[in-house]
Design a protein around this motif. Structure first.
Motif, PDB file in Angstrom:
ATOM      1  N   SER A  73     -12.232  -1.296  -8.671  1.00  0.00           N
ATOM      2  CA  SER A  73     -12.303  -2.178  -9.896  1.00  0.00           C
ATOM      3  C   SER A  73     -13.347  -1.756 -10.947  1.00  0.00           C
ATOM      4  CB  SER A  73     -12.109  -3.758  -9.685  1.00  0.00           C
ATOM      5  OG  SER A  73     -12.660  -4.403 -10.869  1.00  0.00           O
ATOM      6  N   GLN A  74     -13.050  -1.443 -12.088  1.00  0.00           N
ATOM      7  CA  GLN A  74     -14.217  -1.135 -12.980  1.00  0.00           C
ATOM      8  C   GLN A  74     -14.956  -2.185 -13.598  1.00  0.00           C
ATOM      9  OE1 GLN A  74     -14.816   1.808 -13.936  1.00  0.00           O
ATOM     10  NE2 GLN A  74     -13.502   3.100 -12.888  1.00  0.00           N
ATOM     11  N   GLN A  75     -14.265  -3.382 -13.247  1.00  0.00           N
ATOM     12  CA  GLN A  75     -15.064  -4.775 -13.675  1.00  0.00           C
ATOM     13  C   GLN A  75     -15.945  -5.279 -12.693  1.00  0.00           C
ATOM     14  OE1 GLN A  75     -11.465  -4.178 -14.517  1.00  0.00           O
ATOM     15  NE2 GLN A  75     -11.767  -3.817 -16.469  1.00  0.00           N
ATOM     16  N   HIS A 109      -5.718   0.796 -14.864  1.00  0.00           N
ATOM     17  CA  HIS A 109      -6.565   2.071 -15.025  1.00  0.00           C
ATOM     18  C   HIS A 109      -7.745   2.192 -13.973  1.00  0.00           C
ATOM     19  CE1 HIS A 109      -7.714   5.008 -18.502  1.00  0.00           C
ATOM     20  NE2 HIS A 109      -6.974   5.635 -17.700  1.00  0.00           N
ATOM     21  N   GLY A 110      -7.482   1.970 -12.646  1.00  0.00           N
ATOM     22  CA  GLY A 110      -8.452   2.070 -11.687  1.00  0.00           C
ATOM     23  C   GLY A 110      -8.156   3.201 -10.901  1.00  0.00           C
ATOM     24  N   THR A 111      -8.857   3.231 -10.003  1.00  0.00           N
ATOM     25  CA  THR A 111      -8.646   4.496  -8.791  1.00  0.00           C
ATOM     26  C   THR A 111      -7.954   3.761  -7.475  1.00  0.00           C
ATOM     27  OG1 THR A 111     -10.459   5.593  -9.740  1.00  0.00           O
ATOM     28  CG2 THR A 111      -9.836   6.154  -7.331  1.00  0.00           C
ATOM     29  N   TYR A 112      -6.935   4.337  -6.886  1.00  0.00           N
ATOM     30  CA  TYR A 112      -6.421   3.814  -5.864  1.00  0.00           C
ATOM     31  C   TYR A 112      -6.569   4.753  -4.866  1.00  0.00           C
ATOM     32  CZ  TYR A 112      -4.194   0.350  -8.495  1.00  0.00           C
ATOM     33  OH  TYR A 112      -3.903  -0.748  -9.417  1.00  0.00           O
ATOM     34  N   ARG A 113      -6.435   4.262  -3.490  1.00  0.00           N
ATOM     35  CA  ARG A 113      -6.398   4.934  -2.026  1.00  0.00           C
ATOM     36  C   ARG A 113      -5.461   4.349  -1.007  1.00  0.00           C
ATOM     37  NH1 ARG A 113     -12.699   4.546  -0.413  1.00  0.00           N
ATOM     38  NH2 ARG A 113     -12.567   2.058   0.383  1.00  0.00           N
ATOM     39  N   VAL A 114      -5.065   4.818   0.007  1.00  0.00           N
ATOM     40  CA  VAL A 114      -4.432   4.232   1.090  1.00  0.00           C
ATOM     41  C   VAL A 114      -5.226   4.622   2.404  1.00  0.00           C
ATOM     42  CG1 VAL A 114      -2.403   4.132   2.434  1.00  0.00           C
ATOM     43  CG2 VAL A 114      -2.272   4.040  -0.258  1.00  0.00           C
ATOM     44  N   ARG A 115      -5.387   3.621   3.247  1.00  0.00           N
ATOM     45  CA  ARG A 115      -6.003   3.605   4.468  1.00  0.00           C
ATOM     46  C   ARG A 115      -5.004   3.460   5.615  1.00  0.00           C
ATOM     47  NH1 ARG A 115      -9.580   1.107   6.396  1.00  0.00           N
ATOM     48  NH2 ARG A 115      -9.382  -0.831   4.835  1.00  0.00           N
ATOM     49  N   PHE A 116      -5.239   4.655   6.635  1.00  0.00           N
ATOM     50  CA  PHE A 116      -4.446   4.232   7.664  1.00  0.00           C
ATOM     51  C   PHE A 116      -5.677   3.905   8.772  1.00  0.00           C
ATOM     52  CE2 PHE A 116      -3.312   6.081  12.084  1.00  0.00           C
ATOM     53  CZ  PHE A 116      -2.569   5.203  12.575  1.00  0.00           C
ATOM     54  N   PRO A 117      -5.814   2.585   9.511  1.00  0.00           N
ATOM     55  CA  PRO A 117      -6.856   2.249  10.256  1.00  0.00           C
ATOM     56  C   PRO A 117      -7.157   3.082  11.673  1.00  0.00           C
ATOM     57  CG  PRO A 117      -5.163   0.485  10.544  1.00  0.00           C
ATOM     58  CD  PRO A 117      -4.763   1.610   9.288  1.00  0.00           C
ATOM     59  N   LEU A 122      -4.021   7.476  17.618  1.00  0.00           N
ATOM     60  CA  LEU A 122      -3.951   8.090  16.562  1.00  0.00           C
ATOM     61  C   LEU A 122      -5.327   7.899  15.764  1.00  0.00           C
ATOM     62  CD1 LEU A 122      -0.522   7.491  15.471  1.00  0.00           C
ATOM     63  CD2 LEU A 122      -1.394   9.644  16.026  1.00  0.00           C
ATOM     64  N   ALA A 123      -6.351   8.696  15.146  1.00  0.00           N
ATOM     65  CA  ALA A 123      -7.522   8.673  14.542  1.00  0.00           C
ATOM     66  C   ALA A 123      -7.331   7.939  13.118  1.00  0.00           C
ATOM     67  CB  ALA A 123      -8.120  10.034  14.358  1.00  0.00           C
ATOM     68  N   PRO A 124      -8.105   7.219  12.639  1.00  0.00           N
ATOM     69  CA  PRO A 124      -7.951   6.507  11.066  1.00  0.00           C
ATOM     70  C   PRO A 124      -8.283   7.821  10.145  1.00  0.00           C
ATOM     71  CG  PRO A 124     -10.184   6.228  12.363  1.00  0.00           C
ATOM     72  CD  PRO A 124      -9.222   6.702  13.343  1.00  0.00           C
ATOM     73  N   SER A 125      -7.607   7.487   8.990  1.00  0.00           N
ATOM     74  CA  SER A 125      -7.779   8.358   7.998  1.00  0.00           C
ATOM     75  C   SER A 125      -7.610   7.494   6.642  1.00  0.00           C
ATOM     76  CB  SER A 125      -6.811   9.516   7.867  1.00  0.00           C
ATOM     77  OG  SER A 125      -5.329   9.107   8.189  1.00  0.00           O
ATOM     78  N   THR A 126      -8.030   8.374   5.581  1.00  0.00           N
ATOM     79  CA  THR A 126      -8.138   7.855   4.247  1.00  0.00           C
ATOM     80  C   THR A 126      -7.604   8.922   3.144  1.00  0.00           C
ATOM     81  OG1 THR A 126      -9.733   6.159   4.515  1.00  0.00           O
ATOM     82  CG2 THR A 126      -9.208   6.484   2.164  1.00  0.00           C
ATOM     83  N   SER A 127      -6.674   8.378   2.404  1.00  0.00           N
ATOM     84  CA  SER A 127      -5.951   9.417   1.414  1.00  0.00           C
ATOM     85  C   SER A 127      -7.054   9.874   0.456  1.00  0.00           C
ATOM     86  CB  SER A 127      -4.937   8.865   0.778  1.00  0.00           C
ATOM     87  OG  SER A 127      -5.365   8.056  -0.481  1.00  0.00           O
ATOM     88  N   PRO A 128      -6.923  10.949  -0.536  1.00  0.00           N
ATOM     89  CA  PRO A 128      -7.748  11.212  -1.642  1.00  0.00           C
ATOM     90  C   PRO A 128      -7.410  10.226  -2.387  1.00  0.00           C
ATOM     91  CG  PRO A 128      -6.255  13.361  -0.729  1.00  0.00           C
ATOM     92  CD  PRO A 128      -5.834  12.014  -0.078  1.00  0.00           C
ATOM     93  N   ASN A 129      -8.411   9.946  -3.344  1.00  0.00           N
ATOM     94  CA  ASN A 129      -8.153   8.914  -4.627  1.00  0.00           C
ATOM     95  C   ASN A 129      -7.181   9.450  -5.557  1.00  0.00           C
ATOM     96  OD1 ASN A 129     -10.348   7.718  -3.358  1.00  0.00           O
ATOM     97  ND2 ASN A 129     -11.898   8.257  -4.770  1.00  0.00           N
ATOM     98  N   VAL A 130      -6.354   8.552  -6.025  1.00  0.00           N
ATOM     99  CA  VAL A 130      -5.423   8.559  -7.099  1.00  0.00           C
ATOM    100  C   VAL A 130      -5.742   7.694  -8.305  1.00  0.00           C
ATOM    101  CG1 VAL A 130      -3.089   8.623  -7.664  1.00  0.00           C
ATOM    102  CG2 VAL A 130      -3.644   9.367  -5.461  1.00  0.00           C
ATOM    103  N   GLN A 131      -5.861   8.441  -9.202  1.00  0.00           N
ATOM    104  CA  GLN A 131      -6.184   7.759 -10.808  1.00  0.00           C
ATOM    105  C   GLN A 131      -5.062   7.119 -11.463  1.00  0.00           C
ATOM    106  OE1 GLN A 131      -9.354   7.178 -12.076  1.00  0.00           O
ATOM    107  NE2 GLN A 131      -8.336   5.794 -13.533  1.00  0.00           N
ATOM    108  N   ASP A 132      -5.307   5.871 -11.656  1.00  0.00           N
ATOM    109  CA  ASP A 132      -3.941   5.158 -12.520  1.00  0.00           C
ATOM    110  C   ASP A 132      -4.182   5.610 -13.680  1.00  0.00           C
ATOM    111  OD1 ASP A 132      -2.237   3.537 -13.778  1.00  0.00           O
ATOM    112  OD2 ASP A 132      -3.439   1.577 -13.399  1.00  0.00           O
ATOM    113  N   LYS A 133      -3.165   6.380 -14.448  1.00  0.00           N
ATOM    114  CA  LYS A 133      -3.266   7.048 -15.785  1.00  0.00           C
ATOM    115  C   LYS A 133      -2.630   6.005 -16.838  1.00  0.00           C
ATOM    116  CE  LYS A 133      -2.320  11.626 -14.026  1.00  0.00           C
ATOM    117  NZ  LYS A 133      -1.505  12.779 -13.921  1.00  0.00           N
ATOM    118  N   ARG A 134      -2.242   5.027 -16.428  1.00  0.00           N
ATOM    119  CA  ARG A 134      -1.785   3.815 -17.447  1.00  0.00           C
ATOM    120  C   ARG A 134      -3.243   3.467 -17.948  1.00  0.00           C
ATOM    121  NH1 ARG A 134       2.983   1.879 -19.358  1.00  0.00           N
ATOM    122  NH2 ARG A 134       4.120   2.945 -17.615  1.00  0.00           N
ATOM    123  N   ILE A 135      -3.464   3.304 -19.329  1.00  0.00           N
ATOM    124  CA  ILE A 135      -4.599   2.625 -19.881  1.00  0.00           C
ATOM    125  C   ILE A 135      -4.408   1.204 -20.186  1.00  0.00           C
ATOM    126  CG2 ILE A 135      -5.929   2.789 -21.982  1.00  0.00           C
ATOM    127  CD1 ILE A 135      -4.877   5.987 -22.701  1.00  0.00           C
TER     128      ILE A 135
END
Length: 240
Positions: A73-75, A109-117, A122-135
């Motif tokens: 969240s940018q806020q 217009h924030g940044t999103y990611r998905v985490r597997f705990p 199976l080892a945990p991992s986190t996706s690369p960040n994805v930017q919400d392009k809608r303003i």
């Protein structure tokens, strides 16, 4: 002699202690995993997330593994968990690791990611960040005056619509149509009475001749690249 035996016993014990962690690590080694996903949004803040979790050793990823979507969240300047709302399904893998869900936008217009705990194998991992392009779009300084008025007097409205082409940095949004709505006391539905366009500074205004008590609100409906905006609650005007 006792000294020599003590040294030998200590050395043997040390060798055993050194060897033990290697055996334990080998027994508890987890398979590395990888998360990838994509996302899409709509003007009215609907969010679709879909992706896949894979095991890097090539084994088939199991079904039923829960994932967590997060957004920055940018806020609030922190990561927030994107929780499913009423009627929405959580992110859970299918056989092969695919996942998808229809959710609600948490961080415009924030940044999103998905985490597997992770789990016991199976080892945990986190996706690369994805930017919400809608303003995002926000209305500043929404005013309804006066709040108490005589019958058939004029109520005046004004506000300034802004957007953040650079996430979190809001600037005037010119040339946009904003709908002004009224719901007279005793009525069940809203009706729009004006559709002003914002000027070069993002400002819009309107007026309404009021016959009796009424509620007022506004809405900017967004477009292919912007979210909508509307106040959280309507403004009441009392007719004396």
């Amino acid at each position: 002699m006792r000294k020599s035996l003590l040294i030998a016993s200590t050395a043997a014990a040390a060798a055993t202690l050194v060897a033990a962690p290697a055996t334990a690590n080998a027994a508890t080694a987890k398979t590395p995993t990888k998360v990838t996903f994509g996302m899409s949004t709509t003007w009215d803040a609907k969010l679709t997330i879909s992706g896949k979790v894979t095991a890097t050793n090539g084994t088939v990823f199991p079904a039923g593994k829960w994932l967590t979507a997060e957004c920055y969240s940018q806020q609030q300047h922190k990561w927030l968990t994107v929780k499913p709302g009423p009627g929405q399904k959580p992110l859970v893998t299918r056989v092969g690791g695919a996942f998808s869900s229809n959710l609600s936008v948490y961080c415009s217009h924030g940044t999103y990611r998905v985490r597997f705990p992770g789990d016991p194998t199976l080892a945990p991992s986190t996706s690369p960040n994805v930017q919400d392009k809608r303003i995002n779009a926000l209305t500043y300084g929404w005013k309804v005056t006066p709040r108490n008025i005589r019958k058939n007097g004029y109520v005046y409205f004004s506000g300034t619509l802004k957007h953040d082409p650079t996430p979190g940095h809001y600037v005037p949004f010119k040339g946009q149509q904003v709908y002004l709505y009224v719901k007279l006391k005793g009525e069940k539905s809203w009706s729009w009475f004006a559709r002003p366009k914002t000027d070069s500074k993002g400002r819009f205004s309107g007026k309404f001749r009021i016959p009796k008590d009424a509620y007022f609100t506004f809405e900017y409906f967004g477009d292919k690249s912007h979210y909508y905006d509307a106040p959280l609650k309507a403004t009441f005007v009392n007719v004396r």
